[in-house]
Design a protein around this motif. Structure first.
Motif, PDB file in Angstrom:
ATOM      1  N   LEU A 138       0.827  -1.204   0.000  1.00 47.89           N
ATOM      2  CA  LEU A 138       0.000   0.000   0.000  1.00 47.89           C
ATOM      3  C   LEU A 138       0.863   1.257   0.000  1.00 47.89           C
ATOM      4  O   LEU A 138       0.518   2.260  -0.630  1.00 47.89           O
ATOM      5  N   LEU A 139       2.013   1.221   0.694  1.00 49.91           N
ATOM      6  CA  LEU A 139       2.914   2.373   0.710  1.00 49.91           C
ATOM      7  C   LEU A 139       3.514   2.612  -0.676  1.00 49.91           C
ATOM      8  O   LEU A 139       3.611   3.758  -1.135  1.00 49.91           O
ATOM      9  N   ILE A 140       3.905   1.527  -1.359  1.00 51.48           N
ATOM     10  CA  ILE A 140       4.429   1.653  -2.723  1.00 51.48           C
ATOM     11  C   ILE A 140       3.361   2.247  -3.640  1.00 51.48           C
ATOM     12  O   ILE A 140       3.635   3.156  -4.436  1.00 51.48           O
ATOM     13  N   ALA A 141       2.146   1.733  -3.517  1.00 47.20           N
ATOM     14  CA  ALA A 141       1.049   2.241  -4.348  1.00 47.20           C
ATOM     15  C   ALA A 141       0.774   3.711  -4.064  1.00 47.20           C
ATOM     16  O   ALA A 141       0.525   4.504  -4.987  1.00 47.20           O
ATOM     17  N   LEU A 142       0.831   4.108  -2.804  1.00 48.09           N
ATOM     18  CA  LEU A 142       0.577   5.498  -2.419  1.00 48.09           C
ATOM     19  C   LEU A 142       1.641   6.419  -3.001  1.00 48.09           C
ATOM     20  O   LEU A 142       1.329   7.502  -3.511  1.00 48.09           O
ATOM     21  N   MET A 143       2.908   6.000  -2.938  1.00 51.09           N
ATOM     22  CA  MET A 143       3.998   6.830  -3.475  1.00 51.09           C
ATOM     23  C   MET A 143       3.876   6.983  -4.991  1.00 51.09           C
ATOM     24  O   MET A 143       4.022   8.085  -5.523  1.00 51.09           O
ATOM     25  N   ILE A 158       2.980  -4.586  -9.271  1.00 48.74           N
ATOM     26  CA  ILE A 158       4.440  -4.665  -9.128  1.00 48.74           C
ATOM     27  C   ILE A 158       4.821  -4.869  -7.671  1.00 48.74           C
ATOM     28  O   ILE A 158       5.726  -5.650  -7.348  1.00 48.74           O
ATOM     29  N   GLY A 159       4.126  -4.179  -6.775  1.00 44.23           N
ATOM     30  CA  GLY A 159       4.442  -4.332  -5.356  1.00 44.23           C
ATOM     31  C   GLY A 159       4.213  -5.742  -4.850  1.00 44.23           C
ATOM     32  O   GLY A 159       5.046  -6.298  -4.120  1.00 44.23           O
ATOM     33  N   ALA A 176      -6.219  -1.684  -1.423  1.00 43.92           N
ATOM     34  CA  ALA A 176      -5.396  -0.579  -1.912  1.00 43.92           C
ATOM     35  C   ALA A 176      -6.222   0.403  -2.733  1.00 43.92           C
ATOM     36  O   ALA A 176      -6.113   1.626  -2.562  1.00 43.92           O
ATOM     37  N   GLU A 177      -7.051  -0.125  -3.633  1.00 47.83           N
ATOM     38  CA  GLU A 177      -7.880   0.764  -4.452  1.00 47.83           C
ATOM     39  C   GLU A 177      -8.843   1.557  -3.587  1.00 47.83           C
ATOM     40  O   GLU A 177      -9.003   2.770  -3.760  1.00 47.83           O
ATOM     41  N   ALA A 178      -9.483   0.864  -2.646  1.00 47.07           N
ATOM     42  CA  ALA A 178     -10.437   1.549  -1.761  1.00 47.07           C
ATOM     43  C   ALA A 178      -9.723   2.589  -0.907  1.00 47.07           C
ATOM     44  O   ALA A 178     -10.207   3.716  -0.732  1.00 47.07           O
ATOM     45  N   GLY A 179      -8.543   2.215  -0.370  1.00 48.81           N
ATOM     46  CA  GLY A 179      -7.806   3.144   0.480  1.00 48.81           C
ATOM     47  C   GLY A 179      -7.300   4.351  -0.287  1.00 48.81           C
ATOM     48  O   GLY A 179      -7.420   5.495   0.183  1.00 48.81           O
ATOM     49  N   GLY A 192      -8.183  10.101  -2.030  1.00 57.40           N
ATOM     50  CA  GLY A 192      -8.249  11.030  -3.145  1.00 57.40           C
ATOM     51  C   GLY A 192      -7.152  10.873  -4.170  1.00 57.40           C
ATOM     52  O   GLY A 192      -6.948  11.770  -5.001  1.00 57.40           O
ATOM     53  N   VAL A 193      -6.422   9.749  -4.143  1.00 63.62           N
ATOM     54  CA  VAL A 193      -5.346   9.523  -5.122  1.00 63.62           C
ATOM     55  C   VAL A 193      -5.571   8.235  -5.903  1.00 63.62           C
ATOM     56  O   VAL A 193      -4.638   7.705  -6.506  1.00 63.62           O
ATOM     57  N   GLY A 194      -6.784   7.719  -5.889  1.00 61.21           N
ATOM     58  CA  GLY A 194      -7.100   6.488  -6.606  1.00 61.21           C
ATOM     59  C   GLY A 194      -7.984   6.771  -7.800  1.00 61.21           C
ATOM     60  O   GLY A 194      -7.571   7.421  -8.758  1.00 61.21           O
ATOM     61  N   ALA A 195      -9.212   6.273  -7.749  1.00 68.69           N
ATOM     62  CA  ALA A 195     -10.156   6.474  -8.850  1.00 68.69           C
ATOM     63  C   ALA A 195     -10.522   7.954  -8.973  1.00 68.69           C
ATOM     64  O   ALA A 195     -10.574   8.686  -7.981  1.00 68.69           O
ATOM     65  N   SER A 196     -10.776   8.379 -10.207  1.00 68.95           N
ATOM     66  CA  SER A 196     -11.199   9.764 -10.425  1.00 68.95           C
ATOM     67  C   SER A 196     -12.663   9.916 -10.024  1.00 68.95           C
ATOM     68  O   SER A 196     -13.372   8.930  -9.824  1.00 68.95           O
ATOM     69  N   VAL A 197     -13.103  11.146  -9.924  1.00 69.31           N
ATOM     70  CA  VAL A 197     -14.470  11.410  -9.450  1.00 69.31           C
ATOM     71  C   VAL A 197     -15.521  10.919 -10.440  1.00 69.31           C
ATOM     72  O   VAL A 197     -16.693  10.774 -10.078  1.00 69.31           O
ATOM     73  N   THR A 198     -15.121  10.677 -11.680  1.00 68.47           N
ATOM     74  CA  THR A 198     -16.083  10.199 -12.685  1.00 68.47           C
ATOM     75  C   THR A 198     -16.200   8.677 -12.694  1.00 68.47           C
ATOM     76  O   THR A 198     -17.032   8.136 -13.433  1.00 68.47           O
TER      77      THR A 198
END
Length: 292
Positions: free
Chosen positions: A125-130, A148-149, A211-214, A219-225
């Motif tokens: 999750l940290l790799i994905a966040l970065m 990849i993580g 990870a996707e939900a988190g 606010g850095v995952g799925a777009s608002v649309t």
């Protein structure tokens, strides 16, 4: 263990049945949402805002009047997309790393082992966040980051299994009969590590869902649309004290999906591991591994 045997054993385990049912249900909801949802997930109807469960909004509406059931169904589609995409990437890179770490020259094997040990120290999750923070919010960023993580975890678990099978009698006999390294890999090595590999993939898909939900929640995952359970949870959580029931549905969807995938992974491990006993009386209970 033969495929038919471990599939029967998987279904006999209560955790296996639960995992299979949950995963199948989520996949069916995602497939249906491609063709139909009760309402357009992004349709705004101010006159219908904050309606409770009832007809025609079976799970109610949010502060914009959007139908929560349609948003949850659309979120299932996003979840399956991320989970499957991450699993494919993790499988490709994980098997490649494991093969390099098991079948190459000694210096290469040791280098791969050191690299894997270093990368495993960083949470997925940290790799994905970065990565998401650098490249912006996108589902593809989440898929590649998680894939990849988690490939490092797959490589770490699969590499010793490949080494063990590599030195087994039937592989040595096949090599003596003239089979090349790549032929041995596809005919003997990969099929024999497939159970361990599949178990890891099921756990990796659970990590991808979280990870996707988190990331969407932050606010850095799925777009608002794009419909997303994490994004929906973030939006509805602001009104938790006023409309607590609305928050229940995306949170419940995330919890059940992750639980189902984790239990499926546990059941797969138990159904495919020959060191675990499977007695009919205790088929639904985890068994202790036999330690030689």
């Amino acid at each position: 263990m033969r495929r038919g045997s471990w599939l029967r054993e998987l279904w006999r385990l209560s955790t296996g049945r639960f995992g299979v049912i949950v995963v199948t249900a989520i996949a069916l909801v995602a497939a249906v949402s491609l063709l139909w949802t009760p309402f357009d997930p992004q349709h705004v109807d101010i006159a219908a805002r904050w309606q409770g469960p009832g007809w025609p909004h079976l799970l109610g509406t949010d502060g914009s009047g959007r139908d929560i059931l349609s948003l949850v169904m659309g979120g299932a589609r996003t979840t399956v997309f991320v989970a499957v995409g991450s699993a494919v990437i993790a499988a490709v890179f994980g098997i490649a790393l494991a093969a390099l770490g098991a079948l190459t020259a000694r210096w290469m094997r040791e280098s791969i082992a050191v690299l894997v040990d270093i990368l495993i120290a960083f949470p997925v999750l940290l790799i994905a966040l970065m990565i998401a923070a650098i490249f912006g919010r996108s589902l593809w960023v989440v898929i590649w980051a998680v894939g990849i993580g988690f490939s490092v975890n797959i490589a770490r678990v699969t590499r010793p299994e490949l080494r063990r099978v590599l030195h087994s009698d039937f592989v040595l006999a096949a090599r003596a009969s003239g089979l090349t390294g790549s032929q041995n890999l596809y005919r003997h090595l990969l099929p024999n590590v497939a159970p361990v590999f599949i178990v890891q993939l099921s756990w990796g898909m659970a990590v991808a869902v979280l990870a996707e939900a988190g990331l969407s929640y932050l606010g850095v995952g799925a777009s608002v649309t794009e419909p997303s359970w994490g994004l929906l949870l973030a939006e509805l959580q602001q009104f938790l004290t006023v409309h607590p029931l609305s928050v229940l549905w995306p949170g419940l969807a995330i919890t059940i999906t992750v639980l189902g995938l984790n239990l499926l992974g546990d059941a797969l491990r138990e159904a495919t591991d020959p060191t675990l006993s499977h007695r009919g009386d205790d088929a639904g209970m985890p068994q202790r591994a036999v330690i030689a």
